[in-house]
Design a protein around this motif. Structure first.
Motif, PDB file in Angstrom:
ATOM      1  N   LEU A   1      -6.034  -3.908 -13.005  1.00  0.00           N
ATOM      2  CA  LEU A   1      -4.598  -3.713 -13.182  1.00  0.00           C
ATOM      3  C   LEU A   1      -3.893  -5.052 -13.350  1.00  0.00           C
ATOM      4  O   LEU A   1      -2.710  -5.198 -13.045  1.00  0.00           O
ATOM      5  CB  LEU A   1      -4.018  -2.957 -11.983  1.00  0.00           C
ATOM      6  CG  LEU A   1      -4.433  -1.486 -11.865  1.00  0.00           C
ATOM      7  CD1 LEU A   1      -4.059  -0.928 -10.505  1.00  0.00           C
ATOM      8  CD2 LEU A   1      -3.812  -0.668 -12.972  1.00  0.00           C
ATOM      9  N   ARG A   2      -4.616  -6.028 -13.834  1.00  0.00           N
ATOM     10  CA  ARG A   2      -4.077  -7.375 -14.037  1.00  0.00           C
ATOM     11  C   ARG A   2      -2.910  -7.345 -15.030  1.00  0.00           C
ATOM     12  O   ARG A   2      -2.870  -6.546 -15.964  1.00  0.00           O
ATOM     13  CB  ARG A   2      -5.186  -8.276 -14.585  1.00  0.00           C
ATOM     14  CG  ARG A   2      -4.798  -9.728 -14.789  1.00  0.00           C
ATOM     15  CD  ARG A   2      -5.874 -10.488 -15.532  1.00  0.00           C
ATOM     16  NE  ARG A   2      -5.947 -10.078 -16.921  1.00  0.00           N
ATOM     17  CZ  ARG A   2      -6.997  -9.506 -17.462  1.00  0.00           C
ATOM     18  NH1 ARG A   2      -8.064  -9.221 -16.742  1.00  0.00           N
ATOM     19  NH2 ARG A   2      -6.994  -9.185 -18.745  1.00  0.00           N
ATOM     20  N   SER A   3      -1.947  -8.236 -14.804  1.00  0.00           N
ATOM     21  CA  SER A   3      -0.829  -8.448 -15.745  1.00  0.00           C
ATOM     22  C   SER A   3      -0.057  -7.165 -16.020  1.00  0.00           C
ATOM     23  O   SER A   3       0.113  -6.741 -17.159  1.00  0.00           O
ATOM     24  CB  SER A   3      -1.349  -9.045 -17.059  1.00  0.00           C
ATOM     25  OG  SER A   3      -1.975 -10.285 -16.845  1.00  0.00           O
ATOM     26  N   ASN A   4       0.411  -6.545 -14.944  1.00  0.00           N
ATOM     27  CA  ASN A   4       1.317  -5.416 -15.068  1.00  0.00           C
ATOM     28  C   ASN A   4       2.621  -5.740 -14.341  1.00  0.00           C
ATOM     29  O   ASN A   4       3.005  -6.914 -14.279  1.00  0.00           O
ATOM     30  CB  ASN A   4       0.646  -4.147 -14.523  1.00  0.00           C
ATOM     31  CG  ASN A   4      -0.233  -3.467 -15.564  1.00  0.00           C
ATOM     32  OD1 ASN A   4       0.260  -2.830 -16.474  1.00  0.00           O
ATOM     33  ND2 ASN A   4      -1.553  -3.628 -15.432  1.00  0.00           N
ATOM     34  N   GLU A   5       3.297  -4.739 -13.830  1.00  0.00           N
ATOM     35  CA  GLU A   5       4.585  -4.953 -13.154  1.00  0.00           C
ATOM     36  C   GLU A   5       4.544  -4.374 -11.743  1.00  0.00           C
ATOM     37  O   GLU A   5       5.546  -3.874 -11.226  1.00  0.00           O
ATOM     38  CB  GLU A   5       5.700  -4.301 -13.976  1.00  0.00           C
ATOM     39  CG  GLU A   5       5.804  -4.854 -15.399  1.00  0.00           C
ATOM     40  CD  GLU A   5       6.688  -4.019 -16.311  1.00  0.00           C
ATOM     41  OE1 GLU A   5       7.312  -3.055 -15.794  1.00  0.00           O
ATOM     42  OE2 GLU A   5       6.758  -4.313 -17.520  1.00  0.00           O
ATOM     43  N   THR A   6       3.373  -4.454 -11.132  1.00  0.00           N
ATOM     44  CA  THR A   6       3.168  -3.873  -9.807  1.00  0.00           C
ATOM     45  C   THR A   6       3.602  -4.850  -8.716  1.00  0.00           C
ATOM     46  O   THR A   6       3.227  -6.022  -8.737  1.00  0.00           O
ATOM     47  CB  THR A   6       1.683  -3.509  -9.626  1.00  0.00           C
ATOM     48  OG1 THR A   6       1.302  -2.593 -10.655  1.00  0.00           O
ATOM     49  CG2 THR A   6       1.442  -2.882  -8.268  1.00  0.00           C
ATOM     50  N   GLY A   7       4.389  -4.340  -7.771  1.00  0.00           N
ATOM     51  CA  GLY A   7       4.865  -5.168  -6.676  1.00  0.00           C
ATOM     52  C   GLY A   7       4.266  -4.758  -5.342  1.00  0.00           C
ATOM     53  O   GLY A   7       3.193  -4.146  -5.280  1.00  0.00           O
ATOM     54  N   ASP A   8       4.983  -5.077  -4.271  1.00  0.00           N
ATOM     55  CA  ASP A   8       4.490  -4.816  -2.912  1.00  0.00           C
ATOM     56  C   ASP A   8       4.245  -3.330  -2.655  1.00  0.00           C
ATOM     57  O   ASP A   8       3.270  -2.961  -1.993  1.00  0.00           O
ATOM     58  CB  ASP A   8       5.494  -5.356  -1.889  1.00  0.00           C
ATOM     59  CG  ASP A   8       5.459  -6.869  -1.806  1.00  0.00           C
ATOM     60  OD1 ASP A   8       4.396  -7.454  -2.103  1.00  0.00           O
ATOM     61  OD2 ASP A   8       6.491  -7.468  -1.450  1.00  0.00           O
ATOM     62  N   GLN A   9       5.131  -2.487  -3.171  1.00  0.00           N
ATOM     63  CA  GLN A   9       4.975  -1.047  -2.932  1.00  0.00           C
ATOM     64  C   GLN A   9       3.677  -0.528  -3.549  1.00  0.00           C
ATOM     65  O   GLN A   9       2.916   0.209  -2.905  1.00  0.00           O
ATOM     66  CB  GLN A   9       6.178  -0.286  -3.512  1.00  0.00           C
ATOM     67  CG  GLN A   9       6.133   1.210  -3.255  1.00  0.00           C
ATOM     68  CD  GLN A   9       7.310   1.947  -3.908  1.00  0.00           C
ATOM     69  OE1 GLN A   9       8.302   1.338  -4.307  1.00  0.00           O
ATOM     70  NE2 GLN A   9       7.174   3.259  -4.040  1.00  0.00           N
ATOM     71  N   GLY A  10       3.431  -0.908  -4.771  1.00  0.00           N
ATOM     72  CA  GLY A  10       2.201  -0.473  -5.431  1.00  0.00           C
ATOM     73  C   GLY A  10       0.968  -1.025  -4.752  1.00  0.00           C
ATOM     74  O   GLY A  10      -0.034  -0.314  -4.580  1.00  0.00           O
ATOM     75  N   ALA A  11       1.028  -2.306  -4.349  1.00  0.00           N
ATOM     76  CA  ALA A  11      -0.109  -2.928  -3.668  1.00  0.00           C
ATOM     77  C   ALA A  11      -0.376  -2.250  -2.332  1.00  0.00           C
ATOM     78  O   ALA A  11      -1.539  -2.034  -1.943  1.00  0.00           O
ATOM     79  CB  ALA A  11       0.150  -4.414  -3.465  1.00  0.00           C
ATOM     80  N   THR A  12       0.693  -1.895  -1.627  1.00  0.00           N
ATOM     81  CA  THR A  12       0.536  -1.220  -0.336  1.00  0.00           C
ATOM     82  C   THR A  12      -0.093   0.159  -0.523  1.00  0.00           C
ATOM     83  O   THR A  12      -0.938   0.595   0.271  1.00  0.00           O
ATOM     84  CB  THR A  12       1.906  -1.088   0.359  1.00  0.00           C
ATOM     85  OG1 THR A  12       2.468  -2.401   0.538  1.00  0.00           O
ATOM     86  CG2 THR A  12       1.767  -0.412   1.708  1.00  0.00           C
ATOM     87  N   GLY A  13       0.325   0.845  -1.569  1.00  0.00           N
ATOM     88  CA  GLY A  13      -0.278   2.142  -1.869  1.00  0.00           C
ATOM     89  C   GLY A  13      -1.763   2.018  -2.151  1.00  0.00           C
ATOM     90  O   GLY A  13      -2.582   2.809  -1.661  1.00  0.00           O
ATOM     91  N   LEU A  14      -2.131   1.032  -2.947  1.00  0.00           N
ATOM     92  CA  LEU A  14      -3.543   0.809  -3.242  1.00  0.00           C
ATOM     93  C   LEU A  14      -4.312   0.423  -1.981  1.00  0.00           C
ATOM     94  O   LEU A  14      -5.471   0.789  -1.807  1.00  0.00           O
ATOM     95  CB  LEU A  14      -3.679  -0.282  -4.310  1.00  0.00           C
ATOM     96  CG  LEU A  14      -3.248   0.136  -5.726  1.00  0.00           C
ATOM     97  CD1 LEU A  14      -3.058  -1.076  -6.616  1.00  0.00           C
ATOM     98  CD2 LEU A  14      -4.284   1.083  -6.338  1.00  0.00           C
ATOM     99  N   ALA A  15      -3.657  -0.322  -1.111  1.00  0.00           N
ATOM    100  CA  ALA A  15      -4.290  -0.705   0.153  1.00  0.00           C
ATOM    101  C   ALA A  15      -4.629   0.525   0.999  1.00  0.00           C
ATOM    102  O   ALA A  15      -5.717   0.624   1.580  1.00  0.00           O
ATOM    103  CB  ALA A  15      -3.374  -1.644   0.933  1.00  0.00           C
TER     104      ALA A  15
END
Length: 456
Positions: free
Chosen positions: A310-324
């Protein structure tokens, strides 16, 4: 030496070339800026009697006439299995000559004609050869000038050919019409396993056509449509094929397109059901937190995907937390790239908590985000517990001495991490000293010590 044997009104030099060829049992590999027409003729004569299996001519600027001369030799040669002509000027005429040779030759299995100035006419000629040839399994026509007409010709050949397994059309000028033609061929063809059409001009219409083909095709395992113009509609169509019909595709590359949250969410729904895909590349699109969260929900269910980019997209903390949160449950994913997004300390902290639980991820790439000391420190705490991660990329973030010191303390305990990239952060002498210990810098700023590599 053989070219110096040339005599006016004599074929002695050609006879010498054939004698030399009969003694030539090793692979022929040449890399040069140019090769004369006369030398290509001699090479062709040698090839007629050679028992070599591979011929690779890289950057030799072979002309259309040179390719035609080699083609005449290929009609006679009975041992060559691999021919590569890269960075050449063989054009349509040379490609047509090689096509005629393929109609006769029965040993060549791999033909690579990359960056060879081949257009629609040359591609159509090669397509006609594929209708007859029954030995070629690998055809690479990347970095040429093939458009819809040439792609359509190749598609017609795929409806008849039953031996080709790999077709590479990277970096051409194929649009929706050509992609649709190839899609129609995939509905009939039962041997092709790998199709690469990246860096073309394929949009939603072409992607939708390919999606319809995937509902029927049962042999394709690898599909690369990256670097095109595919948006949410095309991605949704591909997702639908993966949900209800296709059970053979294992690799799907859609990087560098125009896919947003809607398309990512559609693909996420597919991942909840599909059980064959192992690699999904969605890098360099327009996926934000919503799309990343949707993919995260899918990863909680999916048990086959091992690589996700998912490199070089517009994902922030919320998306990263979801993936976590997904990583706390998922036990299949081994490689995850979230580099070049908008992830800060909050997202890094969430990923750190996941690493304390996850036991399958081996590579986590987070370069070029907005992670600072707090995020790095939390990741360091996770490394004290985690025993499976082998590579962590935190380069191009905002990590200072405090974060570096925390990571240094973690490395004293962790025994599984083999490389750590911290280049281009804000680490000063204090943080570097904590990480270096007895390690010595090499000229590239790489530190090697105790089987571990650290970049600073």
């Amino acid at each position: 030496f053989i070219s110096e044997c040339r005599r006016d009104d004599s074929s002695f030099h050609l006879q010498m070339a054939r004698v030399f060829g009969s003694l030539l049992k090793y692979d022929i590999r040449l890399e040069c800026r140019s090769i004369s027409e006369a030398d290509v003729v001699l090479l062709g004569e040698a090839l007629k009697t050679s028992t070599s299996h591979d011929m690779v001519l890289s950057n030799c600027q072979i002309s259309d006439q040179g390719a035609t001369d080699l083609a005449e030799a290929i009609k006679i040669n009975s041992t060559l299995t691999w021919l590569t002509l890269t960075d050449a000027h063989i054009g349509d005429q040379g490609a047509t000559g090689l096509a005629e040779a393929l109609k006769i030759n029965s040993t060549l299995t791999s033909l690579r004609l990359t960056d060879a100035h081949i257009g629609d006419q040359g591609a159509t000629g090669l397509a006609e050869a594929l209708k007859i040839n029954s030995t070629l399994t690998d055809l690479d026509l990347s970095s040429n000038e093939i458009g819809d007409q040439g792609a359509t010709g190749l598609a017609e050949a795929l409806k008849i050919n039953s031996t080709l397994t790999r077709l590479l059309l990277y970096k051409n000028a194929i649009g929706d019409q050509g992609a649709t033609g190839l899609a129609e061929a995939l509905k009939i063809n039962s041997t092709l396993t790998d199709l690469e059409c990246s860096s073309n001009e394929i949009g939603d219409q072409g992607a939708t056509g390919v999606a319809e083909a995937l509902k029927i095709n049962s042999t394709l395992t690898g599909l690369d449509l990256s670097r095109n113009k595919i948006g949410d509609q095309g991605a949704t169509g591909l997702a639908e094929a993966l949900i209800y019909f296709n059970s053979t595709l294992t690799k799907l590359c859609l990087g560098s397109n125009e896919i947003g949250d809607q398309g990512a969410t559609g693909l996420a729904e597919a991942l909840k059901i599909n059980s064959t895909l192992i690699r999904l590349d969605l890098s360099s699109n327009e996926i934000g937190d919503q799309g990343a969260t949707g993919l995260a929900e899918a990863l909680k269910i999916n048990s086959t995907l091992t690589e996700s980019c998912l490199r070089s997209n517009e994902t922030g903390d919320q998306g990263a937390t979801g993936l976590a949160e997904a990583l706390k449950i998922n036990s299949a994913l081994t490689w995850l790239s979230l580099s070049s997004n908008e992830i800060g300390d909050q997202g890094a902290t969430g990923l750190a908590e996941a690493l304390k639980i996850n036991s399958t991820l081996t590579r986590l790439l987070l370069y070029k985000n907005a992670i600072g000391d707090q995020g790095a420190t939390d990741l360091a705490e996770a490394l004290k517990i985690n025993s499976t991660l082998t590579g962590l990329d935190l380069s191009r973030n905002e990590i200072g001495d405090r974060g570096a010191t925390g990571l240094a303390e973690a490395l004293k305990i962790n025994s599984s991490l083999t490389w750590l990239n911290l280049e281009k952060n804000a680490i000063g002498d204090q943080g570097a000293t904590g990480l270096v210990g007895e390690t010595v810098f090499n000229k590239h700023g790489r530190l090697e010590h105790g089987g571990r590599t650290i970049w600073l």
